[in-house]
Enzyme design. Structure first.
Site, mmCIF file in Angstrom:
data_model
loop_
_atom_site.group_PDB
_atom_site.id
_atom_site.type_symbol
_atom_site.label_atom_id
_atom_site.label_comp_id
_atom_site.label_asym_id
_atom_site.label_seq_id
_atom_site.Cartn_x
_atom_site.Cartn_y
_atom_site.Cartn_z
ATOM 1 N N LYS A 204 0.739 -1.151 -0.118
ATOM 2 C CA LYS A 204 -0.062 0.064 0.015
ATOM 3 C C LYS A 204 0.869 1.361 0.073
ATOM 4 C CE LYS A 204 -3.464 2.476 2.773
ATOM 5 N NZ LYS A 204 -4.145 2.685 3.670
ATOM 6 N N GLU A 210 10.715 -4.486 4.298
ATOM 7 C CA GLU A 210 10.529 -6.097 3.828
ATOM 8 C C GLU A 210 10.292 -6.003 2.440
ATOM 9 O OE1 GLU A 210 9.063 -4.747 6.464
ATOM 10 O OE2 GLU A 210 8.989 -6.331 8.211
ATOM 11 N N GLY A 261 -4.473 -1.810 4.994
ATOM 12 C CA GLY A 261 -3.884 -2.744 4.537
ATOM 13 C C GLY A 261 -4.605 -4.184 4.692
ATOM 14 N N ARG A 262 -5.183 -4.295 5.868
ATOM 15 C CA ARG A 262 -5.704 -5.563 6.453
ATOM 16 C C ARG A 262 -6.968 -5.855 5.737
ATOM 17 N NH1 ARG A 262 -4.331 -2.274 10.581
ATOM 18 N NH2 ARG A 262 -6.042 -1.420 11.876
ATOM 19 N N GLU A 347 -4.371 -6.446 14.894
ATOM 20 C CA GLU A 347 -4.003 -5.368 14.453
ATOM 21 C C GLU A 347 -4.977 -4.037 14.475
ATOM 22 O OE1 GLU A 347 -0.494 -3.707 11.187
ATOM 23 O OE2 GLU A 347 -2.095 -5.024 10.501
ATOM 24 N N HIS A 378 -4.574 -33.197 17.766
ATOM 25 C CA HIS A 378 -3.402 -33.929 17.911
ATOM 26 C C HIS A 378 -1.950 -33.143 18.585
ATOM 27 C CE1 HIS A 378 -5.629 -37.455 16.455
ATOM 28 N NE2 HIS A 378 -5.760 -36.607 15.512
ATOM 29 N N LYS A 487 9.747 -0.437 13.764
ATOM 30 C CA LYS A 487 10.287 -0.379 12.512
ATOM 31 C C LYS A 487 11.415 0.842 12.679
ATOM 32 C CE LYS A 487 5.984 -0.767 9.749
ATOM 33 N NZ LYS A 487 5.036 -0.305 8.921
#
Ligand code: F6P
Length: 518
Positions: A204, A210, A261-262, A347, A378, A487
């Site tokens: 965005k 990253e 963003g999400r 978030e 399990h 960041k």
């Protein structure tokens, strides 16, 4: 200014009800006492059937919660979002991901006038993005599609491409690179040939370290491998088209700052999904989400599934004190759903102050985690059945299978059902080790089939339920300032790792810095 849930008269009534009836509610007795419990606490919503009856609440609690939601003016808060008002106050933005899934040609209801101008741009961009997706699908020269993005620019498309495996175009492989850890990109690059690869750089902001680092490395690899024509092999999906151009990527699809963003799966960030399932499939995904938007917008609160789930979340977090929710999708295609929901919930609602910046007197986002069933059974389900903490479980099951193998699906569904039953009924034993107390809560969400439309509806349901609890807590669910601090510090520490300068650092950080350099 809307009331927060703790400022309503229902808050203390709920506290009283919890102390007298909620804390000691026994699900087995509740079912025995109320033949209509399942009918009352289950409902259909578009593409989703939900059974909320195996949860630790009763009708009076639900009625008080609904009254509390009315006091918090949840409907007008919802309408303000849908109308495009600036509800993300700390970033001065509207929150309009719902606009991205509004079908073309559908007249805007009179109460949604603010969104009209943007809708034209939304559909023009969607049409261009889907036309591009179709050209990639038809291009047999492209065998590998690599999405480079992180957070919302990775989790949504990655989850959806896996979930829609049965609808995916054959002959193309999809890769998702998110981590700055070079192991991840390297493991993908070594499978690729530049002339057969399409890189989608999804960000965005087009500043996320990253994604920028991975994109630069992918560009360098492409050129070093003799790749020609960046404009054919690299596409940027971003609100900052200029920044993409500055990196040398000229093929771009944009979106808008009012898409968080999400919440961006529905925008150009969904391009990998559109390539995987085609334009029609992507439109179905949007259609399913839109159907859930309409349910959220129009259903009365008492039969509004996102509202009921959001209220249950508040009831669990603030009255029962449950601090987490486990999600178990009983479908391997939904294996990234818990990771996706983690960002959506934590978030959005992992906040400790309200919209006015006042410290909240109650807890907010639960810790959300999970793994697909039956694997989780399990591993950690032991704790769900007999652990010292009560953890609400949310099962997502799919009635129809999309594979030809006999027997598996029935067994899978039987396991899903058995877990929700076992958690509730328990198994009494005089041997403490074998005693399963039961009365442990679960929600059961059921899709008829895992298809684009039902996936869209499921995700929109989760988005709106997070919105509802966020509104009741009075928080801004659409910013994420907490992630900024780390960041900034990482940028400083990267320089210090190179220079060895530990001046001014605390002793632990300085000590670790020296070890990391060694
Ligand atoms: O880390 C926070 C965050 O801003 C998320 O909200 C977002 O989804 C992710 O980073 C990626 O951001 P972008 O799409 O701008 O690269």
């Amino acid at each position: 200014m809307h009331l927060r849930c703790d400022e309503t008269p229902q808050w203390s009534l709920l506290r009283q009800h919890f102390e007298t009836a909620g804390r000691c509610l026994d699900l087995r007795q509740a079912f025995a006492a109320d033949a209509q419990r399942f009918a009352h606490f289950s409902q259909s919503a578009p593409h989703v059937f939900a059974d909320l009856s195996k949860n630790l609440w009763d009708r009076p609690a639900e009625a008080l919660l609904l009254d509390m939601a009315r006091q918090c003016e949840i409907e007008s808060q919802r309408d303000a979002m849908l109308r495009g008002e600036t509800i993300n106050g700390t970033e001065q933005r509207a929150v309009l991901h719902t606009l991205l899934r509004r079908p073309p040609g559908l007249a805007l209801p009179g109460d949604l006038p603010c969104v009209a101008p943007d809708l034209v741009q939304v559909h023009a961009t969607l049409d261009a993005m889907l036309a591009f997706a179709e050209t990639v699908r038809a291009d047999e020269g492209i065998t590998d599609v690599v999405n480079i993005g992180i957070g919302g620019s990775d989790l949504g498309p990655h989850m959806a491409v896996l979930a829609l495996e049965a609808f995916r175009i054959p002959g193309k492989r999809f890769h998702f690179v998110s981590n700055i850890d070079g192991h991840e990109l390297h493991a993908v690059l070594r499978q690729l040939r530049p002339e057969r690869t399409l890189f989608l750089v999804a960000s965005k902001t087009f500043t996320t370290i990253e994604t920028m680092t991975n994109a630069r490395s992918a560009l360098a690899w492409f050129q070093a491998q003799g790749g020609q024509d960046v404009s054919r092999h690299f596409v940027a999906l971003t609100t900052h088209v200029e920044a993409a151009r500055a990196l040398g990527i000229t093929t771009t699809f944009g979106f808008w700052d009012w898409v968080g963003g999400r919440y961006s799966l529905w925008s150009a960030i969904g391009l990998p999904v559109a390539i995987a399932v085609g334009a029609e499939g992507f439109r179905s995904l949007l259609g399913g989400a839109h159907a859930m938007d309409e349910h959220f917008r129009t259903a009365p609160l008492a039969s509004n599934l996102p509202v009921r789930l959001g209220l249950l979340d508040v009831w669990y977090r603030n009255f029962h004190g449950f601090n987490n929710r486990c999600v178990a999708p009983y479908h391997a295609g939904l294996r990234r759903l818990p990771a996706y929901l983690q960002q959506l919930e934590m978030e959005s609602n992992g906040k400790r102050v309200d919209r006015q910046g006042r410290l909240l007197p109650m807890s907010t986002s639960p810790i959300l985690w999970g793994e697909p069933g039956s694997n989780g059974q399990h591993a950690f389900f032991q704790m769900l059945h007999q652990g010292s903490d009560v953890l609400p479980l949310e099962i997502v099951a799919v009635r129809q299978r999309a594979h030809p193998l006999a027997g598996h699906h029935q067994m899978l569904l039987a396991n899903a059902l058995a877990q929700s039953q076992a958690l509730m009924v328990g198994r009494p034993s005089t041997d403490g080790h074998r005693h399963c107390p039961g009365n442990r809560p679960s929600t059961f969400l059921l899709l008829d089939a895992l298809a684009p439309a039902s996936l869209g509806a499921l995700i929109a349901l989760q988005e709106h339920r997070v919105f509802v609890s966020g509104c009741l807590w009075g928080i801004n669910s659409f910013d994420q300032w907490g992630v900024e601090l780390g960041k900034g510090l990482a940028r400083d520490l990267e320089l210090r790792l190179a220079s060895g300068d530990a001046t001014g650092l605390d002793a632990s950080t300085a000590g670790l810095l020296q070890r990391l350099r060694g």
